[in-house]
Design a protein around this motif. Structure first.
Motif, short mmCIF file in Angstrom:
data_model
loop_
_atom_site.label_atom_id
_atom_site.label_comp_id
_atom_site.label_asym_id
_atom_site.label_seq_id
_atom_site.Cartn_x
_atom_site.Cartn_y
_atom_site.Cartn_z
N GLU A 27 -11.96 37.66 -9.12
CA GLU A 27 -12.39 36.28 -9.33
C GLU A 27 -12.14 35.86 -10.77
O GLU A 27 -11.75 34.72 -11.05
CB GLU A 27 -13.88 36.14 -9.00
N ASP A 28 -12.33 36.79 -11.70
CA ASP A 28 -12.12 36.48 -13.11
C ASP A 28 -10.66 36.13 -13.37
O ASP A 28 -10.35 35.16 -14.06
CB ASP A 28 -12.54 37.69 -13.96
N PHE A 29 -9.74 36.91 -12.80
CA PHE A 29 -8.33 36.63 -13.00
C PHE A 29 -7.89 35.38 -12.24
O PHE A 29 -7.03 34.64 -12.70
CB PHE A 29 -7.48 37.83 -12.58
N LEU A 30 -8.48 35.16 -11.06
CA LEU A 30 -8.13 33.95 -10.31
C LEU A 30 -8.58 32.71 -11.05
O LEU A 30 -7.95 31.66 -10.97
CB LEU A 30 -8.78 33.99 -8.92
N GLY A 50 -6.11 46.77 -21.92
CA GLY A 50 -5.07 47.66 -21.40
C GLY A 50 -5.54 48.85 -20.60
O GLY A 50 -4.74 49.74 -20.28
N ALA A 51 -6.84 48.90 -20.23
CA ALA A 51 -7.31 50.00 -19.39
C ALA A 51 -6.60 49.95 -18.05
O ALA A 51 -6.29 48.87 -17.53
CB ALA A 51 -8.82 49.91 -19.19
N ASP A 52 -6.33 51.11 -17.48
CA ASP A 52 -5.57 51.20 -16.24
C ASP A 52 -6.45 51.31 -15.00
O ASP A 52 -5.94 51.26 -13.88
CB ASP A 52 -4.63 52.41 -16.29
N GLY A 53 -7.75 51.46 -15.18
CA GLY A 53 -8.63 51.58 -14.03
C GLY A 53 -10.07 51.67 -14.47
O GLY A 53 -10.39 51.67 -15.67
N TYR A 54 -10.96 51.73 -13.48
CA TYR A 54 -12.39 51.78 -13.75
C TYR A 54 -13.06 52.58 -12.65
O TYR A 54 -12.86 52.31 -11.47
CB TYR A 54 -12.95 50.35 -13.80
N ALA A 56 7.03 42.59 -17.26
CA ALA A 56 7.52 41.96 -18.49
C ALA A 56 7.87 40.49 -18.24
O ALA A 56 7.49 39.61 -19.02
CB ALA A 56 8.73 42.72 -19.02
N LYS A 57 8.56 40.21 -17.14
CA LYS A 57 8.99 38.83 -16.86
C LYS A 57 7.82 37.91 -16.53
O LYS A 57 7.91 36.69 -16.69
CB LYS A 57 9.99 38.82 -15.71
N LEU A 58 6.71 38.50 -16.06
CA LEU A 58 5.53 37.69 -15.75
C LEU A 58 4.65 37.45 -16.98
O LEU A 58 3.56 36.91 -16.86
CB LEU A 58 4.72 38.35 -14.63
N GLY A 59 5.14 37.87 -18.13
CA GLY A 59 4.40 37.59 -19.35
C GLY A 59 3.68 38.77 -19.94
O GLY A 59 2.69 38.62 -20.65
N GLY A 60 4.15 39.99 -19.62
CA GLY A 60 3.50 41.18 -20.15
C GLY A 60 2.15 41.46 -19.51
O GLY A 60 1.26 42.02 -20.16
N VAL A 61 2.00 41.10 -18.24
CA VAL A 61 0.73 41.31 -17.55
C VAL A 61 0.63 42.75 -17.07
O VAL A 61 1.60 43.51 -17.10
CB VAL A 61 0.60 40.35 -16.34
N ASN A 62 -0.58 43.15 -16.63
CA ASN A 62 -0.73 44.46 -16.02
C ASN A 62 -0.63 44.33 -14.50
O ASN A 62 -0.44 43.23 -13.97
CB ASN A 62 -2.05 45.13 -16.44
N ARG A 63 -0.76 45.44 -13.79
CA ARG A 63 -0.54 45.43 -12.34
C ARG A 63 -1.59 44.58 -11.61
O ARG A 63 -1.26 43.91 -10.62
CB ARG A 63 -0.53 46.86 -11.80
N VAL A 64 -2.83 44.63 -12.07
CA VAL A 64 -3.87 43.84 -11.41
C VAL A 64 -3.57 42.36 -11.56
O VAL A 64 -3.65 41.58 -10.60
CB VAL A 64 -5.26 44.18 -11.98
N GLN A 65 -3.21 41.94 -12.76
CA GLN A 65 -2.89 40.53 -12.99
C GLN A 65 -1.65 40.12 -12.19
O GLN A 65 -1.62 39.02 -11.62
CB GLN A 65 -2.66 40.30 -14.49
N ALA A 66 -0.66 40.99 -12.13
CA ALA A 66 0.54 40.68 -11.35
C ALA A 66 0.20 40.55 -9.87
O ALA A 66 0.72 39.67 -9.18
CB ALA A 66 1.59 41.77 -11.55
N ALA A 67 -0.70 41.41 -9.38
CA ALA A 67 -1.11 41.34 -7.98
C ALA A 67 -1.82 40.03 -7.68
O ALA A 67 -1.62 39.41 -6.63
CB ALA A 67 -2.01 42.52 -7.64
#
Length: 256
Positions: free
Chosen positions: A153-156, A115-119, A212-223
């Motif tokens: 790449e990890d999310f893809l 759940g980290a929001d950035g790095y 929420a509709k995309l499965g509780g993903v974060n913004r990076v995953q949604a992107a």
């Protein structure tokens, strides 16, 4: 796809409704590092920064209620990921960006999953650090350019673009699909509001519903999901050129 960070005028309101500084807490095991970062951030007129070590983090967050926490990902005596987990478990957690001096890609992946929001890297230029903190508070997800390709790449590689993801995207309303296409471009909630001609609170509601509709993903995953679905923001309509009847066009210039 990219994660965009821009200079933002971040305005926070106190209980009385008047603007207040953006509260930032720096959590690091090295006193010199956390003091230096605190001084850099405090130089900005709209930021009020403080600091503590990993052991004090949970108590200090509960006490001072910061808007943003910059958390060292790897401390010798306290696991930064364990601190992240405890902060994310709070009823109203702050925005949290992991902070380190090196590109610990595996730990960054783990932090994002928690759940980290950035790095951010600790050697980020002071002006960029301030911009990243402001953007983080506004809903963006600043990621160090050194690790962004590996994270994407990890999310893809994960099954985020399979049938289930496409089905979830198909359930979005037209406005939610538009919001997702703008998330794909890395826009913050305020920027999405301007693009969609909405109040910031309404844009935030759309973004929350999308995640929420995309499965509780974060913004990076949604992107990433929007990238794989090839969602493109609608282009502004161009004014149609006036139609000239063929009979008039064929007449040519009128005689004097």
């Amino acid at each position: 796809m990219y994660v965009k960070v821009e200079v933002l005028e971040t305005v926070h309101s106190s209980s009385s409704g008047s603007p207040r500084p953006l509260r930032v807490l720096v959590v690091d095991d090295e006193p010199l590092v956390r003091t230096g970062l605190t001084m850099i951030l405090s130089a900005a007129p709209d930021i009020e920064a403080s600091n503590c070590d990993g052991y004090q983090a949970a108590g200090e967050v509960a006490r001072s209620r910061p808007d943003v926490v910059l958390l060292d990902i790897q401390m010798p005596d306290v696991d930064g990921l364990a601190v992240l987990r405890s902060l994310r478990a709070m009823a109203t957690p702050p925005r949290i960006a992991m902070l380190t001096v090196f590109d610990a890609t595996d730990r960054v992946r783990a932090a994002l999953r928690l759940g980290a929001d950035g790095y951010m890297l600790k050697n980020t230029e002071p002006d960029q650090l301030i911009r990243d903190v402001r953007a983080l508070a506004d809903g963006a997800r600043p990621l160090s350019a050194h690790v962004t390709p590996a994270i994407i790449e990890d999310f893809l590689a994960a099954d985020r673009g399979g049938p289930e993801s496409r089905e979830n995207i198909s359930r979005l309303s037209p406005r939610e699909r538009q919001a997702l296409s703008l998330i794909r471009l890395g826009l913050t909630n305020q920027e999405i509001a301007r693009k969609m001609f909405l109040a910031p609170s309404t844009a935030k509601d759309h973004v929350t519903a999308v995640l929420a509709k995309l499965g509780g993903v974060n913004r990076v995953q949604a992107a990433v999901m929007a990238e794989r679905a090839r969602l493109i923001p609608p282009q502004p309509r161009q004014a149609a050129s006036p139609q000239v009847p063929a009979a008039v066009r064929d007449q040519g210039p009128s005689a004097p």
